[in-house]
Design a protein around this motif. Structure first.
Motif, mmCIF file in Angstrom:
data_model
loop_
_atom_site.group_PDB
_atom_site.id
_atom_site.type_symbol
_atom_site.label_atom_id
_atom_site.label_comp_id
_atom_site.label_asym_id
_atom_site.label_seq_id
_atom_site.Cartn_x
_atom_site.Cartn_y
_atom_site.Cartn_z
ATOM 1 N N ARG A 78 -3.423 -1.972 8.902
ATOM 2 C CA ARG A 78 -3.823 -0.790 8.032
ATOM 3 C C ARG A 78 -3.249 0.621 8.339
ATOM 4 O O ARG A 78 -2.871 0.844 9.568
ATOM 5 N N ARG A 90 -16.816 -1.543 5.768
ATOM 6 C CA ARG A 90 -15.427 -2.191 5.119
ATOM 7 C C ARG A 90 -15.009 -1.087 3.907
ATOM 8 O O ARG A 90 -16.042 -0.844 3.101
ATOM 9 N N GLY A 91 -13.800 -0.723 4.111
ATOM 10 C CA GLY A 91 -13.148 -0.040 2.788
ATOM 11 C C GLY A 91 -13.467 1.596 3.128
ATOM 12 O O GLY A 91 -14.227 1.873 4.153
ATOM 13 N N THR A 102 0.763 -1.257 0.013
ATOM 14 C CA THR A 102 0.090 0.116 -0.027
ATOM 15 C C THR A 102 0.905 1.294 0.048
ATOM 16 O O THR A 102 2.293 1.181 0.041
ATOM 17 N N THR A 133 -16.387 -2.400 -1.330
ATOM 18 C CA THR A 133 -15.752 -2.687 -0.067
ATOM 19 C C THR A 133 -14.317 -2.081 -0.249
ATOM 20 O O THR A 133 -13.580 -2.232 0.742
ATOM 21 N N GLU A 134 -13.799 -2.083 -1.294
ATOM 22 C CA GLU A 134 -12.491 -1.550 -1.634
ATOM 23 C C GLU A 134 -12.218 -0.577 -2.799
ATOM 24 O O GLU A 134 -12.592 -0.694 -3.738
#
Length: 407
Positions: free
Chosen positions: A138, A223-224, A88, A268-269
């Motif tokens: 994360r 989510r996300g 990431t 979700t992403e």
């Protein structure tokens, strides 16, 4: 729309230190710089007239890592990191996530956007060190801090200035635990706290973790997340929660789907160009969601079988890699296909895990990039010219992981 106005408590010691370290990073865009030192400057960096994009690449099979300079075409080698399964970035630093820790690489390119003007910088590529936290960690950043949220919900706040000098530094542990990533935004931290039954409540924290606002908004099965010019977007079961702040006031708005959406087709992403207000996300196997944050509207674009998708924003096409190995362009407004390339990738993995991670599409202000792990190459695409392949970069590693720095 839910709106709650708050009066902020005095800034914490950590916040004050961060603002001093980052200069004008926390000032209003219209303020003049306090000295002749350019915004975002770091000793040893060079300011440039154009964006200094670089691709950080990882071969999950061998652990080899590379940084591809898109201005010069040169490839820089960095430390091998075995066991890496995810990569990431926050626009400058690359985070190579492993089972026990996350290795940080300074991509040596970044953009400081002040709204009415932009600064572009380049510096040496450097290995910084390891952040604690294994699978499920994360990492989110802004100009002042980097927040590492573990799989257990505990979050540590690192001073960004330390990373910029190739040091990890000593973090401040936030009190409590959180659901999903803790996201720096508007000189604060946006977080979700678990309230039971899969539901979370949004909270606004100062940089030391003190709660300063609780917008009256919840998110079922969050989510996300994504950061845009108009605020933070959090993915929820019934759509998205948008949180935006201005002068100490934080607003929370729900952007709902127009109809019930099955769990497997939820967004979700999120993928998007850095700073853009147009977000994309897979909508199951054969469609892509496009979220227009300004219009507060979702659009479902029917495509072929989706491997990866992204978009540069309003006026640019939705770019989709499909299982035929070709890139397809779609009009974001009416959903019609506008362009298609020849097959670029021969082998599309069925499962996006480990060294068989699926290719991704990175997008900046003028180009898109597609990694071809099996072919050991990266394609550069001019998305405003019918997805024309403008350059092909041949590599000595399988780039199964890819992010873009310098944005």
């Amino acid at each position: 729309m839910f709106v709650r106005r708050i009066v902020l408590a005095p800034a914490s010691t950590l916040l004050a230190a961060v603002l001093l370290a980052t200069g004008c990073a926390g000032q209003d865009d219209t303020e003049s710089p306090p000295s002749n030192t350019p915004h975002g400057y770091v000793e040893g960096a060079t300011e440039s007239a154009e964006q200094q994009s670089r691709l950080l690449l990882g071969d999950a099979g061998t652990g080899d890592t590379r940084v591809l300079d898109l201005i010069t075409g040169k490839v820089h080698g960095t430390a091998r990191r075995t066991g890496v399964t995810e990569l990431t970035t926050d626009g400058r630093f690359g985070y190579f996530h492993g089972p026990d820790s996350t290795h940080v690489v300074d991509g040596g390119a970044w953009t400081v956007d002040h709204g009415d003007h932009v600064h572009y910088y380049r510096a040496k590529v450097q290995d910084v060190g390891d952040l604690p936290g294994g699978t499920g960690t994360r990492i989110r950043s802004d100009a002042g801090v980097t927040v590492v949220t573990g799989a257990d919900g505990a979050a540590d706040v690192y001073t960004r200035a330390d990373l910029e000098t190739s040091a990890i530094g000593t973090p401040v542990r936030l009190p409590g635990t959180y659901t999903g990533a803790v996201v720096p935004y508007a000189e604060h931290l946006i977080a979700l706290t678990d309230v039971g039954d899969g539901r979370a409540k949004a909270v606004v924290l100062d940089r030391a973790g003190k709660r300063v606002a609780t917008p009256e908004a919840g998110c079922q099965d969050p989510r996300g997340d994504a950061v845009t010019r108009r605020g933070i977007v959090l993915g929820c079961a019934d759509g998205a929660l948008l949180i935006h702040g201005n002068d100490g006031t934080f607003n929370a708005e729900k952007i709902r789907y127009s109809a019930d959406v099955p769990t497997v087709e939820r967004a979700t992403e999120f993928r998007h160009r850095a700073g853009s207000t147009t977000l994309t996300a897979r909508a199951g196997k054969n469609a892509v969601w496009v979220l227009d944050v300004i219009e507060r509207a979702w659009t479902r674009v029917e495509t072929g079988p989706v491997v990866a998708a992204n978009a540069a924003g309003e006026g640019s096409p939705l770019i989709v890699l499909e299982t035929d190995g070709a890139l397809h362009g779609y009009d974001i407004v009416d959903g019609k296909e506008t362009a298609v390339t020849q097959p670029l990738i021969e082998h599309i993995p069925e499962a996006a895990t480990g060294e068989t991670a699926a290719p991704v599409i990175e997008v900046d202000r003028s180009r898109a990039y597609l990694n071809d792990p099996a072919g050991k190459r990266v394609y550069e695409i001019d998305y405003n010219d019918n997805l024309r392949i403008s350059r092909t970069f041949d590599l000595d590693v399988r780039p199964s992981l890819m992010v873009e720095a310098g944005r």
